[in-house]
Design an enzyme around this catalytic site. Structure first.
Site, PDB file in Angstrom:
ATOM      1  N   HIS A 166      -2.641  29.860   9.810  1.00  0.00           N
ATOM      2  CA  HIS A 166      -2.909  30.995   8.933  1.00  0.00           C
ATOM      3  C   HIS A 166      -3.650  30.523   7.693  1.00  0.00           C
ATOM      4  CE1 HIS A 166       1.098  30.662   6.392  1.00  0.00           C
ATOM      5  NE2 HIS A 166       0.505  29.504   6.530  1.00  0.00           N
ATOM      6  N   CYS A 185      -3.396  26.486   0.337  1.00  0.00           N
ATOM      7  CA  CYS A 185      -3.222  27.408   1.463  1.00  0.00           C
ATOM      8  C   CYS A 185      -4.361  28.423   1.564  1.00  0.00           C
ATOM      9  CB  CYS A 185      -1.894  28.144   1.342  1.00  0.00           C
ATOM     10  SG  CYS A 185      -0.452  27.062   1.417  1.00  0.00           S
ATOM     11  N   HIS A 191      -4.564  26.421   7.929  1.00  0.00           N
ATOM     12  CA  HIS A 191      -3.663  25.324   8.287  1.00  0.00           C
ATOM     13  C   HIS A 191      -2.567  25.907   9.173  1.00  0.00           C
ATOM     14  CE1 HIS A 191      -1.754  27.306   4.868  1.00  0.00           C
ATOM     15  NE2 HIS A 191      -0.595  26.852   5.323  1.00  0.00           N
ATOM     16  N   HIS A 193       1.541  25.751  11.253  1.00  0.00           N
ATOM     17  CA  HIS A 193       2.976  25.459  11.176  1.00  0.00           C
ATOM     18  C   HIS A 193       3.600  25.589  12.559  1.00  0.00           C
ATOM     19  CE1 HIS A 193       3.020  25.687   6.775  1.00  0.00           C
ATOM     20  NE2 HIS A 193       2.316  26.804   6.872  1.00  0.00           N
ATOM     21  N   ASP A 231       2.018  32.837  19.471  1.00  0.00           N
ATOM     22  CA  ASP A 231       1.945  31.403  19.727  1.00  0.00           C
ATOM     23  C   ASP A 231       0.504  30.934  19.933  1.00  0.00           C
ATOM     24  OD1 ASP A 231       3.186  28.890  20.048  1.00  0.00           O
ATOM     25  OD2 ASP A 231       3.110  29.077  22.223  1.00  0.00           O
ATOM     26  N   HIS A 232       0.159  29.833  19.259  1.00  0.00           N
ATOM     27  CA  HIS A 232      -1.175  29.221  19.338  1.00  0.00           C
ATOM     28  C   HIS A 232      -2.276  30.214  18.960  1.00  0.00           C
ATOM     29  CE1 HIS A 232       1.086  26.098  21.389  1.00  0.00           C
ATOM     30  NE2 HIS A 232       0.044  25.293  21.226  1.00  0.00           N
ATOM     31  N   GLU A 278       9.266  28.268   8.030  1.00  0.00           N
ATOM     32  CA  GLU A 278       7.868  27.852   8.094  1.00  0.00           C
ATOM     33  C   GLU A 278       7.737  26.332   8.112  1.00  0.00           C
ATOM     34  OE1 GLU A 278       4.262  29.834   5.936  1.00  0.00           O
ATOM     35  OE2 GLU A 278       5.116  28.337   4.570  1.00  0.00           O
TER      36      GLU A 278
END
Length: 324
Positions: A166, A185, A191, A193, A231-232, A278
């Site tokens: 994100h 950020c 980046h 998580h 996801d991904h 996170e």
């Protein structure tokens, strides 16, 4: 600034909450005698296969009381012995279905030894010996139940995870302003998580099935509505909701809550809380604001019928949380 102190030495009279951890290993089988083999298999999946399966349970006992003249709520040796005498010595290396009379399914009042029903009955065994505040029972690290002594009301938590990237920035602000607000950020390429998500549902323990809701149906909802879509992904670009909403941990948790609230209500429970971890340093929790379920879980036949009607949306794995 003047410090607050007790009027008595050693903290006597002041209130404190203490916890004690205990472990036991036991097996159980999910099979109702009034159901056919096919219905038991459809409802409970592999958990209905004899002779059963086992878990390494972890029990967290939380107690509250006033400190005595020795600076203790209770002598921990007394706590240890109460838990051992009333719970672990009776359950360790046992087959739960045959251990306590509450699990005798030959009687109309007998229920299955699910995590939810087990933690409630443990409370009944301990309440006259310890000043209980709450109990938590881990069936495994990704599945646990909480009970606070409120009749048949209990909480069930499933933990899952997804990996996503994100970028924290508002599109209506210049990059320099975003960097002032969000720091690193806000960098343009984002980046990522590895997110951990705890989904806690609340409901009434059915007196026959021992369940708040069908776990396989709950797992399917979590997988279909959260894990698979998120996801991904690059959340800002791949999830439409975050095209115009900054995907902070708080907003991700809120969005997950919004997506799950009504579907979970439809399977007979209520979403209670979403916790999104996170990183080891950052987490967000949101509590769902929903009315109580209209499903009458006091009627075991009604709930069994509801669960069987949900089989078409459920994986046949009653007590197997999502894993990867």
């Amino acid at each position: 600034m003047e410090a607050i102190t007790s009027n008595f030495p050693h903290g006597e009279g002041r209130t404190c909450v203490i916890t004690r951890r205990a472990c036991f290993s036991a097996s159980h089988l999910y099979r109702l005698p009034e159901l056919s083999d096919d219905d038991n298999s459809a409802l409970f999946g592999p958990c209905s296969i004899a002779p059963g399966h086992g878990h390494n349970y972890e029990l967290i006992v939380t107690m509250e009381g006033e400190l005595n003249k020795y600076g203790m709520v209770l002598n921990l040796s007394d706590v240890k012995h109460a838990i051992k005498n009333e719970v672990t010595s009776q359950l360790d290396f046992r087959f739960l279905n045959d251990t306590w009379p509450e699990f005798d399914l030959s009687k109309p009042e007998g229920c299955l030894p699910t995590t939810e029903s087990l933690v409630r009955i443990i409370w009944e065994r301990l309440k006259s010996h310890l000043p209980l505040k709450s109990l938590r029972l881990y069936e495994n690290p990704k599945l646990w139940a909480d009970y606070q002594g409120n009749a048949m009301d209990a909480y069930l938590t499933v933990q899952t995870h997804f990996s996503a990237a994100h970028r924290l920035a508002r599109e209506d602000l210049p990059q320099t302003e975003n960097e002032k607000i969000f720091g690193k950020c806000a960098r343009p390429n984002g980046h990522g998580h590895n997110y951990l998500v705890d989904i806690t549902v609340k409901g009434k323990i059915n007196p026959r099935t021992g369940m708040i809701c069908d776990l396989s149906a709950l797992n399917s909802l979590i997988n279909d509505l959260v894990v698979e879509p998120f996801d991904h992904t690059f959340l800002n670009k791949d999830i439409p909701y975050f095209a115009n909403c900054v995907p902070t941990a708080e907003n991700i948790a809120l969005h997950i809550s919004d997506k799950l609230t009504n579907p979970i209500n439809a399977i007979g429970a209520n979403l209670y809380k979403i916790k999104l971890q996170e990183s080891p340093n950052n987490a967000a929790e949101v509590y769902a604001n929903v009315s109580e379920s209209k499903i009458d879980t006091k009627d075991s036949k009604n709930q069994i019928g509801l669960l069987l009607s949900l089989i078409h949306i459920s994986e046949p794995t009653r007590r197997t949380p999502i894993s990867y």
